[in-house]
Motif scaffolding. Structure first.
Motif, PDB file in Angstrom:
ATOM      1  N   PHE A 105      11.022 -83.909 -28.802  1.00  0.00           N
ATOM      2  CA  PHE A 105      10.491 -82.281 -29.033  1.00  0.00           C
ATOM      3  C   PHE A 105      12.029 -81.372 -29.101  1.00  0.00           C
ATOM      4  O   PHE A 105      12.003 -81.345 -28.029  1.00  0.00           O
ATOM      5  CB  PHE A 105       9.939 -82.292 -29.383  1.00  0.00           C
ATOM      6  N   TYR A 107      13.549 -78.245 -29.518  1.00  0.00           N
ATOM      7  CA  TYR A 107      12.669 -76.568 -30.306  1.00  0.00           C
ATOM      8  C   TYR A 107      14.515 -75.669 -30.817  1.00  0.00           C
ATOM      9  O   TYR A 107      14.894 -75.886 -29.377  1.00  0.00           O
ATOM     10  CB  TYR A 107      11.783 -76.183 -29.384  1.00  0.00           C
ATOM     11  N   VAL A 121      11.549 -77.927 -35.062  1.00  0.00           N
ATOM     12  CA  VAL A 121      10.936 -78.558 -34.417  1.00  0.00           C
ATOM     13  C   VAL A 121      12.164 -79.723 -34.740  1.00  0.00           C
ATOM     14  O   VAL A 121      11.381 -80.354 -36.312  1.00  0.00           O
ATOM     15  CB  VAL A 121       9.271 -78.911 -34.115  1.00  0.00           C
ATOM     16  N   VAL A 123      12.100 -84.186 -34.383  1.00  0.00           N
ATOM     17  CA  VAL A 123      11.412 -85.356 -33.209  1.00  0.00           C
ATOM     18  C   VAL A 123      12.169 -86.436 -33.102  1.00  0.00           C
ATOM     19  O   VAL A 123      12.774 -86.984 -34.358  1.00  0.00           O
ATOM     20  CB  VAL A 123      10.369 -85.511 -33.840  1.00  0.00           C
ATOM     21  N   ALA A 134      10.511 -81.998 -37.755  1.00  0.00           N
ATOM     22  CA  ALA A 134       8.977 -82.581 -37.528  1.00  0.00           C
ATOM     23  C   ALA A 134       8.341 -81.686 -37.992  1.00  0.00           C
ATOM     24  O   ALA A 134       6.198 -82.311 -38.225  1.00  0.00           O
ATOM     25  CB  ALA A 134       8.887 -82.491 -35.979  1.00  0.00           C
ATOM     26  N   ILE A 176       3.830 -79.524 -31.564  1.00  0.00           N
ATOM     27  CA  ILE A 176       3.970 -78.886 -33.295  1.00  0.00           C
ATOM     28  C   ILE A 176       3.802 -78.215 -33.511  1.00  0.00           C
ATOM     29  O   ILE A 176       3.376 -77.833 -35.287  1.00  0.00           O
ATOM     30  CB  ILE A 176       4.432 -80.330 -34.378  1.00  0.00           C
TER      31      ILE A 176
END
Ligand code: FUB
Length: 311
Positions: A105, A107, A121, A123, A134, A176
């Motif tokens: 993930f 950010y 986010v 992924v 995401a 998330i």
């Protein structure tokens, strides 16, 4: 001809002090290093200063580098850019990747269409990507920057962010969505140190770039302090929620870039502090470069003062 034992020992001694050249990336301008250890390698996610930048940051994508010896770095290209988010217009600022259950993930703070900042986010199933949006919208849409995520030993993940305030929230296991309303951290001279240039509205030195980790039952938060001639400082706490106690300066300010940004990993028993400065040729506040210093904790767990590699 055979080498004497003395000469061999001297050579081995030399080899031990050889370390990677700083900046660790010398082919483009990079900033905001976010290291993570995965499968015997250190991966460093960075942001990327475009050479077109003049009076402000020009940042459109992020980059990834890795190493298994802290000396030879592999360039993994750009696994994520602003174009992965269709709600975003600009400002690919400081992000970080964490792993949970085989997913990665990432950010990242960006400016949304319309101008307000938000934290998105991305992924991926592999650390090197490809990464995709995401959620399709910001995870946090409050005009904030510099997300950092930390997963505690009990599995609870926390996300921190903020400039000029410092906030955190618990993440759900899906990574998330937020479990609770964000909490604003109490920034005082006792928790985050005195501001270098006294400001009664903002007495603490905290500025941005929080980086939380745990070592020997103690939680550390590294952060950039004192805009706009930033040094790196740290505080510690008995929990990832605080209460924080100010501990001191990790890295004094630099000459050529007005920001700095911390990242930390332990790798093969050694401790590495990542940061950025303006050390590359033509470097400066909008043309930064990522560097690393190895260090040892003091016996009481405090961090010694680290001097950056400037040239
Ligand atoms: O790289 C853009 C911004 O500058 C980051 O988000 C801050 O932490 C500072 O490094």
């Amino acid at each position: 001809a055979s080498m004497s034992w003395g000469a061999a020992a001297a050579l081995i001694g030399l080899l031990h002090v050889v370390h990677a050249d700083n900046p660790i990336v010398q082919t483009r301008y990079t900033a905001d290093p976010a290291p993570i250890v995965h499968n015997g390698r250190v991966y460093v996610f960075t942001s990327h200063d475009e050479e077109t930048a003049r009076d402000f940051f020009d940042m459109r994508d992020w980059r990834l580098y890795s190493t298994d010896d802290m000396m030879n770095w592999l360039d993994h290209g750009s696994p994520l850019g602003l174009d992965a988010f269709d709600w975003v217009q600009s400002d690919a600022w400081a992000g970080q990747v964490v792993e949970r259950d085989g997913q990665f993930f990432w950010y990242v703070p960006m400016s949304q269409i319309g101008g307000e900042r938000g934290i998105g986010v991305a992924v991926a199933e592999n650390i090197t990507g490809p990464y995709r949006d995401a959620i399709g919208e910001p995870l946090v849409a409050n005009n904030e920057i510099d997300p950092h995520t930390f997963i505690d030993d009990d599995g609870q993940a926390y996300i921190y962010w903020g400039n000029p305030g410092l906030w955190y929230a618990e993440l759900n296991d899906d990574m998330i969505s937020l479990k609770n309303d964000p909490v604003e951290v109490n920034l005082t001279t006792a928790t985050f140190g005195p501001r270098r240039d006294y400001d009664s509205d903002r007495p603490s030195s905290y500025e941005e770039g929080p980086w939380v980790y745990k070592r020997d039952e103690l939680y550390y938060i590294l952060y950039a302090a004192n805009c706009c001639d930033e040094d790196i400082r740290y505080s510690t706490a008995p929990t990832p929620r605080g209460p924080w106690t100010y501990r001191g300066v990790v890295m004094p300010p630099q000459s050529r870039a007005f920001t700095n940004h911390p990242g930390y990993v332990e790798f093969q028993g050694n401790n590495y502090f990542f940061y950025h400065n303006g050390a590359l040729p033509r470097g400066g506040g909008y043309w930064r470069s990522v560097a690393v210093e190895q260090f040892m904790y003091n016996l009481d767990g405090t961090i010694p003062k680290l001097i950056m590699t400037e040239d």
